[in-house]
Scaffold this active site. Structure first.
Site, PDB file in Angstrom:
ATOM      1  N   GLY A 415       0.677  -1.314   0.192  1.00  0.00           N
ATOM      2  CA  GLY A 415       0.152  -0.050  -0.293  1.00  0.00           C
ATOM      3  C   GLY A 415       0.616   1.402   0.290  1.00  0.00           C
ATOM      4  CB  SER A 416      -0.371   4.586   1.574  1.00  0.00           C
ATOM      5  OG  SER A 416      -0.965   4.558   0.601  1.00  0.00           O
ATOM      6  CB  THR A 417       3.972   1.994   3.406  1.00  0.00           C
ATOM      7  OG1 THR A 417       3.751   0.637   3.057  1.00  0.00           O
ATOM      8  CG2 THR A 417       3.250   1.594   4.660  1.00  0.00           C
ATOM      9  CE  LYS A 419      -0.054   6.202  -2.128  1.00  0.00           C
ATOM     10  NZ  LYS A 419      -1.216   7.106  -1.380  1.00  0.00           N
TER      11      LYS A 419
END
Length: 675
Positions: A415-417, A419
């Site tokens: 997921g967004s980790t 980014k």
């Protein structure tokens, strides 16, 4: 007359020839050479029949000489016997009236190691069946030093200790300790109603208890064992011994003081299986041995396993005689192995996860040392060590939370980790300007109509424009990162992820899954490129790798090989030059703002200056309106970045998002700091 003269001449010539070819009498040296050759070939029968003095054979029968030597060689593992002696002078003259002494040097291999000793061997000249020759005097001390006819020879095992596993501070993880063997004394266990109570507390049946009590050897005053419990079950032991007739004995056993918190790391020992015994034939294992079955107990088996010693001894026939050691091979205990793990931090993380299914890891950003490695929920390693019943195993195996599944060894969509890693790749190649803002409107976006029904969605359309990197991370804006990845291009982004270790085996002592960009390592469409930029699509990461990917942000550009053994070389570079110091500083500032201004408010504490990134990965089945969500938080203390923690919790869709995970990390660090 002439013929008679010729016949006499022929007979005389035969006599002369015969006299000239008569063999010289054997010397004691000659006979000893022959005797030694037979000795080294274990031809005890010929030695006895043809080379021993009459006095020797009169004193020692074949049982003493032949049978005993053959039995001792078999029992003691004697082989490779080598016998030499000091040769006499070349001009030595032998007197048949006097003994001929020789110093012999005897060496052999035994089950307890090599043995060597010297003896004086005497050759005597004897007349036997009208022939004279030299014969050897013998007694049992030629077999083993000091051995006589009345002494018995034995062999015993000197037990070794299994090595132990400790954490970086010496705290015990897997050690040799003791437990409680719970049992009954029949004459005192008279209240039949307590039988069911004991059965329930021990997890056995009343039929099993009856079977134990009805064994043929049982007497009213005897202790009848029922089950072994670990030291961690002291409360249960106290409840049991309150019942009349229930008692315990201390029992040596392997202990796992941190229990479930470290079970997937430590593993456990168990009785060796028939298959293992066959596979390890010749390695010294027996059917009663314990062997590492899971985790580090299995991986480090050769180093943890001790090597038993062997003692060969002699004992006189008199009662109470003290055995005399002939040769001893000391036991060699297994190693004490120190891990990089901080057991207190490990337990703090495990406890903070509250039995929720997930994984967490903590790494030192300056060395690559693994400080914690958690899989939740877990199991009691002692229960498996003592022999878990099939019913109990099935209960654990069928548990929907899967406590036997090692989650830190698996890989998950991050997921967004991801980014910050996407940003780091773009910044380093000059494609992402952190100060440049993008104008993004609406909840969804697509590049153009060629994307069909595919659109990138974001959770916070209220994010103020223009959106730069700082705001994009604070609001975790999927559209921003999708556009940045498109600007980089598929291959450039793949190359960047590859530099961070995607697609290759993670160099680690334990078997953990590698991280992947996609199932085939490629990105086949712009939509997949967009999904991958924010940790979705087919991307999967391992939790240890995820924590390690944040190391360059903290230390200024380097990702170290993760280590688990304290003895291993630390700060060994796995990937270097991933970030400039300037770009690393920008990301550190942004990640601190994520916690202070963003949606990880559970970690926004006055006492710890957390910086990090949350993430939510949606796993939606085809046709479903809503999917299962895994929540992530990767964080460190920006004032004291002693470790980076990455945590994943499964199924947080009803828990308010990844802030739920941030709270767990904050609780764990707070608890660890207060210990």
């Amino acid at each position: 007359m002439k013929r008679r003269w010729l016949s006499a001449l022929f007979v005389l010539s035969i006599i002369l020839v015969t006299g000239c070819t008569k063999e010289e009498p054997a010397t004691p040296d000659d006979r000893l050479q022959e005797y030694v050759a037979l000795w080294q070939n274990n031809d005890f029968t010929k030695m006895y029949n043809e080379y021993l003095t009459g006095g020797t054979t009169a004193t020692f029968n074949t049982d003493h000489f032949i049978d005993r030597q053959e039995k001792l060689q078999k029992d003691l593992g004697i082989e490779n016997i080598i016998v030499t002696y000091d040769p006499p002078a070349a001009d030595k003259e032998w007197n048949t009236e006097e003994p001929a002494p020789f110093t012999v040097h005897i060496s052999m291999d035994t089950a307890a190691g090599p043995l060597a000793f010297d003896k004086e061997l005497v050759m005597l000249h004897e007349l036997r069946e009208e022939e004279e020759n030299w014969y050897a005097e013998w007694d049992p001390s030629f077999i083993l030093p000091g051995l006589g006819t009345k002494e018995t020879v034995g062999i015993s095992t000197i037990l070794s200790k299994r090595g132990e596993i400790v954490d970086r501070n010496g705290l015990p993880i897997a050690i040799n300790g003791a437990g409680y063997e719970i049992g009954l004394v029949p004459e005192r266990f008279t209240d039949s109603s307590n039988k069911q109570v004991v059965a329930d507390l021990l997890g056995v049946s009343t039929d099993y208890i009856d079977k134990q009590l009805n064994q043929s050897w049982v007497k009213p005053s005897y202790f009848v064992p029922l089950k072994v419990l670990s030291n961690t079950k002291k409360d249960l032991v106290d409840r049991l011994i309150e019942l009349p007739g229930v008692t315990y004995q201390k029992s040596e056993m392997r202990e796992y003081p941190f229990g479930e918190a470290l079970a997937h790391v430590s593993g456990y020992v168990g009785k060796i299986t028939a298959e293992q015994l066959e596979k390890l034939e010749g390695k010294g294992y027996t059917e009663t041995d314990l062997i590492g079955r899971q985790g580090l107990e299995r991986v480090l088996e050769e180093r943890l396993r001790g090597q038993d010693g062997i003692r060969i001894y002699m004992k006189e026939a008199e009662a109470g005689a003290t055995p005399i050691t002939i040769i001893e091979q000391p036991a060699k205990d297994g190693e004490i192995i120190s891990l990089t793990i901080d057991a207190k931090l490990q337990k703090a993380l495990f406890d903070s996860m509250k039995g929720e299914p997930g994984a967490s890891a903590a790494v030192d950003p300056q060395t690559g040392e693994t400080l914690a490695l958690v899989s939740s929920p877990s199991f009691d390693p002692t229960e498996f060590m003592l022999g878990v019943s099939s019913a109990r195993y099935n209960e654990l195996a069928e548990d929907p939370l899967k406590p036997l599944f090692n989650r830190y060894a698996a890989s998950y969509a991050p997921g967004s980790t991801l980014k910050p890693i996407t940003a780091a790749i773009g910044m380093e190649i000059g494609k992402l300007n952190p100060e440049e803002g993008l104008n993004i409107t609406g909840r969804t976006w697509q590049k153009d109509a060629s994307w069909g029904n595919y659109r990138v969605s974001r959770l916070h359309p209220e994010a103020p424009n223009p959106i730069n990197l700082n705001n994009a991370l604070i609001y975790s804006d999927n559209i921003y990162f999708a556009q940045q990845a498109l600007a980089m291009g598929r291959q450039t982004f793949i190359d960047g992820l590859t530099r961070y270790g995607f697609g290759e085996d993670i160099p680690f002592i334990l078997n953990i899954a590698s991280s992947q960009i996609s199932n085939d390592g490629k990105i086949s469409s712009e939509g997949q490129l967009a999904d991958t930029s924010f940790g979705q699509g087919q991307m999967l990461t391992n939790i240890v790798h995820l924590a390690a990917m944040y190391e360059p942000i903290v230390n200024g550009g380097t990702m170290y090989k993760p280590t688990l053994l304290l003895e291993d070389k630390h700060s060994e570079v796995w990937k270097d030059g991933l970030l400039s110091k300037e770009n690393a500083q920008i990301l550190r500032t942004n990640l601190r703002d994520v916690v202070v201004k963003g949606y990880a408010q559970s970690a926004n504490l006055p006492t710890i200056a957390f910086a990090g990134k949350t993430g939510t990965a949606e796993l939606k089945a085809a046709g479903a309106d809503r999917g299962h969500e895994n929540g992530f938080f990767v964080a460190y203390d920006s004032d004291d970045p002693a470790y980076i923690i990455a945590m994943m919790i499964e199924g947080i869709e009803d828990e308010g998002g990844s802030n739920y995970v941030a709270a767990m990390v904050a609780d764990a660090v707070t608890l660890h700091r207060g210990q």
